[in-house]
Enzyme design. Structure first.
Site, PDB file in Angstrom:
ATOM      1  N   GLU A 197       0.694  -1.279   0.047  1.00 36.79           N
ATOM      2  CA  GLU A 197      -0.116   0.110   0.031  1.00 36.79           C
ATOM      3  C   GLU A 197       0.697   1.236   0.049  1.00 36.79           C
ATOM      4  O   GLU A 197       0.608   2.159   1.140  1.00 36.79           O
ATOM      5  CB  GLU A 197      -1.040  -0.140   1.232  1.00 36.79           C
ATOM      6  CG  GLU A 197      -2.013  -1.070   1.064  1.00 36.79           C
ATOM      7  CD  GLU A 197      -3.059  -1.225   2.028  1.00 36.79           C
ATOM      8  OE1 GLU A 197      -2.814  -0.506   3.214  1.00 36.79           O
ATOM      9  OE2 GLU A 197      -3.864  -1.989   2.136  1.00 36.79           O
ATOM     10  N   GLU A 324      -5.460  -7.576  -1.110  1.00 32.99           N
ATOM     11  CA  GLU A 324      -6.004  -7.329   0.129  1.00 32.99           C
ATOM     12  C   GLU A 324      -7.770  -6.910   0.127  1.00 32.99           C
ATOM     13  O   GLU A 324      -8.099  -6.134  -0.770  1.00 32.99           O
ATOM     14  CB  GLU A 324      -5.658  -6.456   1.098  1.00 32.99           C
ATOM     15  CG  GLU A 324      -4.451  -6.808   1.662  1.00 32.99           C
ATOM     16  CD  GLU A 324      -3.833  -5.908   2.795  1.00 32.99           C
ATOM     17  OE1 GLU A 324      -4.462  -5.139   3.273  1.00 32.99           O
ATOM     18  OE2 GLU A 324      -2.446  -6.018   3.312  1.00 32.99           O
TER      19      GLU A 324
END
Length: 855
Positions: A197, A324
């Site tokens: 991320e 995710e």
């Protein structure tokens, strides 16, 4: 996600000298072809797996091993028909000296294995444990994705880009190459997710990840190319997994979810069929993004997904792996989003669900708080989209390895050349410089181990290299000039000759009646020190000292205490100027500290106070009050101290209630975790998640526990929370809940997953109404809820009347004794934050409490 690294000798002997001793045959690595993922035979496959986190935290191992057997967890994941597991890790776990402990005890609740983790109990480092996890997955036909989740342990929320001051990009790439070398013969390890991320929205900031702006410091797509190509140079079979960023061209999306820039600036690797793009996606429970409130939700989502990442699949550019996505609660908008996204991915995308762990603050897990019971409704959502098993190749052991020894000019290494070593044995190399030369450096597998003259490889199980270089013995020297003004000396004084790279210490001594005033090094003050050491001298230096008259001033601190308690020391105490003095405030039995004032200003109901750096006369005064009626009722209500040890308890608690008075303010705590095992006397996890920075703190290692005996207690250390640290609490289990009761009974902390607060036996709290409320003892409170002025009508004939306004943590906001004849009091609530407050009305010997809602 909240839930969602110079190198040293011994460390890399361990890391690079203990690669997995195996080779695989019939390797089944994966590649890309257009928008499909294919196996070694060219067959289309999909990865449908689950995340199991923990290596990236300060525990440096998968969470749950305090109550589960590691291989049994992987077997359960396999039995649930997941074909892949994504393992987050941190660069910090590769640092020298990082160790772990694996305890072996008990019975696994899923497999019945007993004792748990017996085959890994001797593992002492995180990388060794990861080796064993990879081995298990190889045997179970589970594919593995390694995800570089953070540079420091638990750093995933504070880090926005793929490197830091402690772990520069070169080190980040070096660590990935280490992983590539380590697992290149294991086709279970099919993908490297290079950074979790990358994000940031302040374009131009060095802390914001960008895409395609040609700035090497922030350009994520180019960093993927640099790191990916370095990996492929040593492991050409592994997939390079690239997540998105947060902001591109004015469009903001989930951290790691924005891949819009890949359309204009695609990532180019040395092996094009090894690139796999990977967005992250979450629902409204994690964050209420604006698109979830759109009137067309969820019909608006397909276009949003297509724009941010779906176009890569639709245009036949790349397969997609959603690294995710997860869901916390059933029903509502979150489940609508989840079903819509699963339908959107269908049988096209690969994915790894977040997560197996029940202790993820954002989503919870696929298993419950006992770490084994399946959360059936979540699994039922995923099950129709699971893909078939992807086989791993077989593993065979190797019997020998080679070590290549080389030496530069002006010296030799023995033995030299390629040396065959039987696996599991050791081999020593001797490095000898020619006359007039010394060893400059020795590199083992490309990493310096210092200017050593011998080096031993131990327990060899993989190919290695050792290379030596040499340098002349000629040295360079420098001068340090030392001087002292009158009234003192410096030793040595004058000019001192120092060999390049060596150290030199100077001592500064003041004459009688004088003290050191200042010491300057190269013209810069280093303070009034009495010694100073130059280290690794590589230039000429100066050091100068000055002195001043030793004038000692002293001041007095006057300490007083009211009845029913004491202050120590009491009376007038003389303190040297600049010194410190600590005072202890102790109430008598049946009393508590009411207040402490320092120089007439309240510092709260503290039990100790430190005057630091005293430079003036001071006063301190303490007052005491009787413990309120029922102050010990919390001890009775929650049956503490209990007569036996605390039973094993593993749980995460989303509701935390503070009862009584003088308790800590836990308003920003969103979840507490308490994992205690009586059999092993282990408090494995005691931590808080917060809804604001610092987001997470764990203090199981600092808390003093006495839970395995009668009257179980904990003494809180290291939390940083006022009125929580240094308090001792009795601990008990109330059904599925955990309660801490401060040993004097002043307050209790109740950990629960029930939205209803337990009754506080110290106060009668009435239900909040929306209009005027009338209560007994002639009190009328209105309006409630209130926005500005709260009016309290206190008419009646009581001789003594007092109103007190508290916040929910016992802090007094307003207090006033009502004069005889006064009919109404007004409390200005304008400046108070929104929330619930407690109004207490005392009339003669009667007490009434009422909740007040401030809007």
């Amino acid at each position: 996600m909240i839930h969602k690294l110079k190198i040293y000798i011994l460390f890399f002997v361990l890391v690079l000298g203990n690669n997995l001793n195996a080779q695989t045959t019939n390797k089944n690595f994966l590649s890309t072809s257009g928008n499909t993922l294919i196996d070694a035979s060219g067959k289309e496959v999909r990865l449908t797996g689950i995340n199991w986190f923990g290596f990236e935290t300060a525990m440096y191992k998968p969470h749950g091993l305090w109550t589960r057997d590691m291989k049994s967890v992987l077997q359960q994941i396999k039995d649930l028909k997941f074909n892949c597991v994504r393992i987050p890790w941190t660069d910090a776990m590769l640092e020298p000296g990082v160790t772990i402990q694996i305890d072996s005890y008990g019975t696994d609740s899923y497999s019945g294995v007993s004792p748990m983790n017996a085959d890994i109990k001797n593992v002492t480092t995180p990388i060794q444990l990861l080796d064993q996890l990879v081995k298990y997955c190889q045997e179970l036909n589970l594919k593995v994705i390694l995800d570089n989740h953070a540079r420091i342990a638990d750093g995933y929320l504070s880090e926005t880009i793929w490197y830091s001051a402690k772990v520069p990009e070169t080190k980040w790439i070096e660590n990935w190459v280490l992983m590539a070398n380590r697992y290149k013969d294991y086709d279970a390890v099919v993908g490297f997710d290079l950074d979790n991320e990358p994000h940031g929205k302040v374009i131009g900031s060095p802390e914001t990840a960008t895409w395609g702006n040609s700035n090497p410091a922030t350009d994520w797509n180019k960093a993927v190319e640099r790191c990916g190509n370095a990996i492929l140079a040593v492991n050409p079979n592994v997939l390079i997994i690239a997540e998105g960023i947060e902001s591109y061209g004015g469009d903001n999306y989930w951290w790691g979810g924005n891949l819009i820039g890949a359309k204009t600036y695609p990532i180019v690797l040395s092996k094009a069929n090894k690139l796999l793009y990977s967005p992250h996606e979450y629902g409204p429970t994690v964050f209420e993004q604006p698109w979830f409130s759109d009137s067309t939700f969820p019909d608006n989502m397909s276009a949003i997904w297509d724009k941010n990442f779906g176009y890569l699949y639709n245009n036949n550019t790349s397969p997609l792996l959603v690294g995710e996505f997860g869901i916390k609660t059933a029903g509502g908008k979150d489940e609508i989003w989840m079903k819509s996204f699963l339908k959107y991915m269908g049988s096209k995308y690969s994915w790894t669900f977040w997560c197996f762990n029940p202790n993820s603050g954002d989503t919870g897990g696929i298993v419950g708080d006992d770490w084994s019971t399946l959360v059936q409704w979540k699994y039922d959502l995923l099950k129709p989209y699971l893909a078939p098993e992807i086989l791993n190749g077989s593993v065979t052991a190797t019997t020998s390895s080679t070590i290549a020894g080389t030496a530069g000019a002006n010296g030799v290494i023995s033995p030299v050349g390629s040396v065959t070593v039987v696996n599991g044995t050791s081999k020593t190399f001797t490095i000898t410089p020619n006359t007039g030369y010394v060893v400059d450096a020795v590199l083992v597998n490309g990493v310096s181990v210092g200017a050593v003259t011998s080096y031993t490889f131990t327990n060899v199980v993989a190919n290695q290299t050792i290379a030596a270089t040499f340098k002349t013995t000629a040295t360079t020297s420098y001068t340090i000039t030392a001087s002292a003004a009158g009234n003192g000396t410096i030793s040595p004084s004058g000019a001192s000759t120092v060999t390049s790279g060596s150290n030199k210490t100077f001592t500064i001594t003041a004459n009688a009646g004088y003290v050191v005033d200042a010491v300057t090094v190269n013209g810069v003050s280093v303070g009034a020190v009495t010694t100073y050491a130059f280290t690794n001298v590589t230039a000429n230096q100066t050091i100068a000292a000055t002195f001043k008259t030793n004038v000692i001033s002293s001041y007095t601190i006057s300490a007083t205490a009211s009845a029913n308690g004491s202050i120590t020391p009491s009376g007038t105490t003389t303190v040297t100027s600049g010194a410190s003095k600590t005072y202890a405030i102790t109430p008598s039995a049946g009393y508590q500290v009411d207040g402490v004032t320092v120089n007439g200003v309240s510092v709260g109901a503290v039990t100790s106070y430190v005057f630091a750096n005293v430079t003036a006369n001071q006063t301190i005064a303490a007052t005491f009050k009787a413990l309120a009626t029922g102050s010990t009722c919390l001890l009775t209500t929650f049956s503490v101290p209990r007569s036996t040890a605390l039973p094993t308890k593993n749980g995460t608690f989303k509701n935390i209630y503070v009862l009584g008075t003088n308790g800590p303010n836990l308003a920003t705590v969103s979840m507490g975790t308490f994992n205690w095992n009586l059999e092993n006397n282990g408090l494995y996890d005691f931590s808080f998640n917060y809804n604001a920075s610092p987001w997470y703190s764990g203090f199981s290692s600092t808390t003093v526990k006495n839970l395995n005996a009668a009257a179980p207690t904990v003494t809180i250390k290291g939390s940083g929370i006022t009125n929580f640290d240094n308090n001792q609490y009795y601990v008990n289990l109330i059904g599925n809940d955990v309660v801490f009761v401060e040993v004097s009974g002043s307050h209790a902390i109740y950990f629960s997953n029930t939205a209803t607060s337990p009754v506080d036996c110290n106060a009668t709290v009435n239900t909040v109404a929306t209009t005027t409320q009338k209560v007994t003892n002639n009190m009328l409170v209105y309006p409630n809820p209130v926005t500005d002025i709260l009016k309290v009508n206190v008419s009646g004939d009581a001789k003594t009347k007092k109103i007190t306004l508290h916040d929910l943590f016992g802090v007094v906001i307003y207090q006033k004794v009502i004069k005889t004849g006064v009919q109404e009091e007004q409390i200005d609530m304008n400046r108070l934050p929104s929330g619930v407050y407690l109004l207490i009305f005392e009339a003669d010997n009667k007490v009434v409490s009422k909740k007040i809602m401030k809007e």
